[in-house]
Scaffold this motif. Structure first.
Motif, PDB file in Angstrom:
ATOM      1  N   UNK A   1       2.630  84.092  16.552  1.00 11.55           N
ATOM      2  CA  UNK A   1       2.579  85.279  17.404  1.00 11.55           C
ATOM      3  C   UNK A   1       2.677  84.871  18.872  1.00 11.55           C
ATOM      4  N   UNK A   2       2.041  83.759  19.227  1.00  8.34           N
ATOM      5  CA  UNK A   2       2.080  83.316  20.625  1.00  8.34           C
ATOM      6  C   UNK A   2       3.469  82.824  20.988  1.00  8.34           C
ATOM      7  N   UNK A   3       4.159  82.215  20.018  1.00  2.30           N
ATOM      8  CA  UNK A   3       5.521  81.753  20.292  1.00  2.30           C
ATOM      9  C   UNK A   3       6.429  82.932  20.592  1.00  2.30           C
ATOM     10  N   UNK A   4       6.107  84.084  19.975  1.00  2.00           N
ATOM     11  CA  UNK A   4       6.942  85.257  20.187  1.00  2.00           C
ATOM     12  C   UNK A   4       6.833  85.770  21.617  1.00  2.00           C
ATOM     13  N   UNK A   5       5.725  85.466  22.299  1.00  2.00           N
ATOM     14  CA  UNK A   5       5.584  85.885  23.688  1.00  2.00           C
ATOM     15  C   UNK A   5       6.520  85.109  24.604  1.00  2.00           C
ATOM     16  N   UNK A   6       7.060  83.995  24.122  1.00  2.00           N
ATOM     17  CA  UNK A   6       8.035  83.186  24.874  1.00  2.00           C
ATOM     18  C   UNK A   6       7.477  82.722  26.204  1.00  2.00           C
ATOM     19  N   UNK A   7       6.270  82.244  26.231  1.00  4.26           N
ATOM     20  CA  UNK A   7       5.720  81.700  27.459  1.00  4.26           C
ATOM     21  C   UNK A   7       4.210  81.748  27.408  1.00  4.26           C
ATOM     22  N   UNK A   8       3.574  81.151  28.412  1.00  8.21           N
ATOM     23  CA  UNK A   8       2.119  81.133  28.418  1.00  8.21           C
ATOM     24  C   UNK A   8       1.604  82.532  28.738  1.00  8.21           C
ATOM     25  N   UNK A   9       0.625  83.044  27.962  1.00  5.92           N
ATOM     26  CA  UNK A   9       0.089  84.371  28.250  1.00  5.92           C
ATOM     27  C   UNK A   9      -0.511  84.422  29.643  1.00  5.92           C
ATOM     28  N   UNK A  10      -0.311  85.548  30.329  1.00  9.67           N
ATOM     29  CA  UNK A  10      -0.893  85.725  31.657  1.00  9.67           C
ATOM     30  C   UNK A  10      -2.331  86.183  31.473  1.00  9.67           C
ATOM     31  N   UNK A  11      -3.309  85.433  31.966  1.00 11.89           N
ATOM     32  CA  UNK A  11      -4.701  85.738  31.642  1.00 11.89           C
ATOM     33  C   UNK A  11      -5.151  87.077  32.194  1.00 11.89           C
ATOM     34  N   UNK A  12      -4.536  87.564  33.273  1.00 15.53           N
ATOM     35  CA  UNK A  12      -5.064  88.751  33.956  1.00 15.53           C
ATOM     36  C   UNK A  12      -5.006  89.990  33.082  1.00 15.53           C
ATOM     37  N   UNK A  13      -4.067  90.046  32.147  1.00 14.65           N
ATOM     38  CA  UNK A  13      -3.914  91.304  31.426  1.00 14.65           C
ATOM     39  C   UNK A  13      -4.592  91.287  30.051  1.00 14.65           C
ATOM     40  N   UNK A  14      -5.595  90.453  29.905  1.00 22.14           N
ATOM     41  CA  UNK A  14      -6.260  90.390  28.604  1.00 22.14           C
ATOM     42  C   UNK A  14      -7.460  91.323  28.572  1.00 22.14           C
ATOM     43  N   UNK A  15      -7.425  92.423  29.365  1.00 21.99           N
ATOM     44  CA  UNK A  15      -8.581  93.306  29.403  1.00 21.99           C
ATOM     45  C   UNK A  15      -8.583  94.285  28.246  1.00 21.99           C
ATOM     46  N   UNK A  16      -7.380  94.689  27.781  1.00 23.16           N
ATOM     47  CA  UNK A  16      -7.319  95.680  26.703  1.00 23.16           C
ATOM     48  C   UNK A  16      -7.316  94.972  25.366  1.00 23.16           C
ATOM     49  N   UNK A  17      -8.329  94.178  25.135  1.00 23.34           N
ATOM     50  CA  UNK A  17      -8.398  93.429  23.889  1.00 23.34           C
ATOM     51  C   UNK A  17      -8.706  94.372  22.732  1.00 23.34           C
ATOM     52  N   UNK A  18      -7.913  94.302  21.703  1.00 19.54           N
ATOM     53  CA  UNK A  18      -8.178  95.115  20.519  1.00 19.54           C
ATOM     54  C   UNK A  18      -8.405  94.217  19.321  1.00 19.54           C
ATOM     55  N   UNK A  19      -9.229  94.675  18.388  1.00 18.10           N
ATOM     56  CA  UNK A  19      -9.413  93.863  17.180  1.00 18.10           C
ATOM     57  C   UNK A  19      -8.136  93.838  16.360  1.00 18.10           C
ATOM     58  N   UNK A  20      -7.975  92.829  15.542  1.00 14.80           N
ATOM     59  CA  UNK A  20      -6.801  92.787  14.681  1.00 14.80           C
ATOM     60  C   UNK A  20      -5.900  91.648  15.096  1.00 14.80           C
ATOM     61  N   UNK A  21      -4.641  91.710  14.682  1.00 10.76           N
ATOM     62  CA  UNK A  21      -3.710  90.646  14.985  1.00 10.76           C
ATOM     63  C   UNK A  21      -4.107  89.390  14.255  1.00 10.76           C
ATOM     64  N   UNK A  22      -4.300  88.325  14.998  1.00 11.66           N
ATOM     65  CA  UNK A  22      -4.521  87.065  14.324  1.00 11.66           C
ATOM     66  C   UNK A  22      -6.002  86.770  14.126  1.00 11.66           C
ATOM     67  N   UNK A  23      -6.857  87.755  14.418  1.00 13.03           N
ATOM     68  CA  UNK A  23      -8.271  87.470  14.149  1.00 13.03           C
ATOM     69  C   UNK A  23      -8.606  87.886  12.726  1.00 13.03           C
ATOM     70  N   UNK A  24      -9.473  87.171  12.088  1.00 13.01           N
ATOM     71  CA  UNK A  24      -9.767  87.488  10.681  1.00 13.01           C
ATOM     72  C   UNK A  24     -10.509  88.804  10.540  1.00 13.01           C
TER      73      UNK A  24
END
Lengths: 230, 87
Positions: free
Chosen positions: A207-230
């Motif tokens: 999933x991170x490879x699909x972002x095609x670059x290092x995630x920008x830390x500033x926009x991690x405020x709208x964290x939602x459950x799901x995705x790659x978390x168990x």
């Protein structure tokens, strides 16, 4: 141009004929010793009953460990090439509703594949691919984080597979076994533990490879459950 | 038959890689080549209708697919970086 092309075609035809001949010879010719018999014979000792999983996680565990390391190296290369690409707009109601159906199902299917890998086709890679697909679906439907945790946790998640795998190997060495030579009694649980870590790690990496670059830390405020978390 | 199909895919991939311009097309060509190799491996694993297939090539192909995917992702990112105008 025409001469060059026909030259390439000729060369390829030659290579193809040689390959076909070698393949045919290997198939029809002499029945040399093959690994299949040996591998299938020792599957009961490996702690799992699916031969492919047994080969991957027990007999050829080095391969799998290094493969996880390749994934890690790839994501490090992707991150070092710059910040992530811009995301998409939030999805419309239909796609949003579909996503909220599909993603939990993907996570559930990933868990099932992980468990079923012990005795039937399935396993860490298939499960990890499903988790990665869940992340891609989230990202395509406008969730900017693709369901991934914030960057510090993401780093842990991506390294988890290699970490657990290596630690298990070293712990077994400390106990007097070889590196990644599981004792038969606990092999099943060790393999399951490694596969779980590998699944999370593979899912997060894809999933991170699909972002095609290092995630920008500033926009991690709208964290939602799901995705790659168990 | 499956193996010969794999060899054919391999050759088509090499051909496409050599002849066509453009990073994306070359990348796809390499992936087609890899798919051909996987076909051959899976075909080699076949041991008759009544015997279980050889698990070792299957495991190798599984490993190979993951490595191919990660290498493709890395190559795509590098290609994107090359196209970026600002640096």
């Amino acid at each position: 141009m025409g001469v060059r092309h026909s030259l390439i075609i000729g060369l390829l035809a030659l290579i193809g004929a040689t390959l076909a001949w070698v393949y045919w010879d290997a198939l029809i010719g002499h029945a040399g010793t093959r690994l299949a018999g040996l591998a299938l014979e020792r599957v009961p000792e490996s702690g799992v009953s699916n031969p492919v999983t047994a080969v991957l996680l027990n007999f050829r565990a080095y391969d799998t460990l290094l493969e996880l390391a390749v994934l890690l190296a790839a994501i490090l290369g992707i991150w070092s090439s710059g910040p992530e690409a811009r995301g998409f707009l939030p999805a419309g109601p239909v796609l949003g509703a579909l996503t909220s159906w599909v993603v939990p199902l993907l996570i559930l299917a990933a868990g099932y594949l992980l468990w079923v890998g012990g005795h039937a086709p399935g396993g860490a890679f298939q499960a990890g691919a499903l988790l990665g697909a869940a992340g891609v679906v989230l990202r395509l439907s406008g969730e900017p984080s693709a369901g991934l945790p914030p960057l510090p946790w993401l780093r842990v998640g991506i390294g988890l597979g290699v970490l657990i795998f290596t630690l298990t190997g070293l712990a077994l060495m400390a106990l007097g076994q070889g590196f990644l030579t599981y004792p038969a009694a606990s092999a099943k649980w060790l393999i399951l533990m490694i596969e779980t870590a590998a699944t999370l790690s593979i899912g997060a990496t894809l999933a991170a490879a699909y972002l095609a670059g290092e995630p920008v830390p500033a926009r991690s405020t709208t964290q939602q459950p799901g995705g790659t978390r168990p | 038959m499956y193996g010969l199909g794999g060899i054919l895919l391999f050759l088509l991939g090499v051909w496409s890689f050599l002849v066509h311009d453009g990073l994306l097309r070359k990348l796809i060509a390499i992936n087609v080549t890899g798919a051909g190799v996987f076909h051959v491996f899976i075909a080699v694993a076949y041991r008759g209708l009544d015997a279980a297939p050889d698990p070792v090539p299957h495991a190798l192909v599984l490993t190979g697919i993951v490595v191919a995917v990660s290498a493709t992702a890395l190559a795509l990112t590098l290609g994107q970086r090359l196209e970026r105008p600002d640096d």
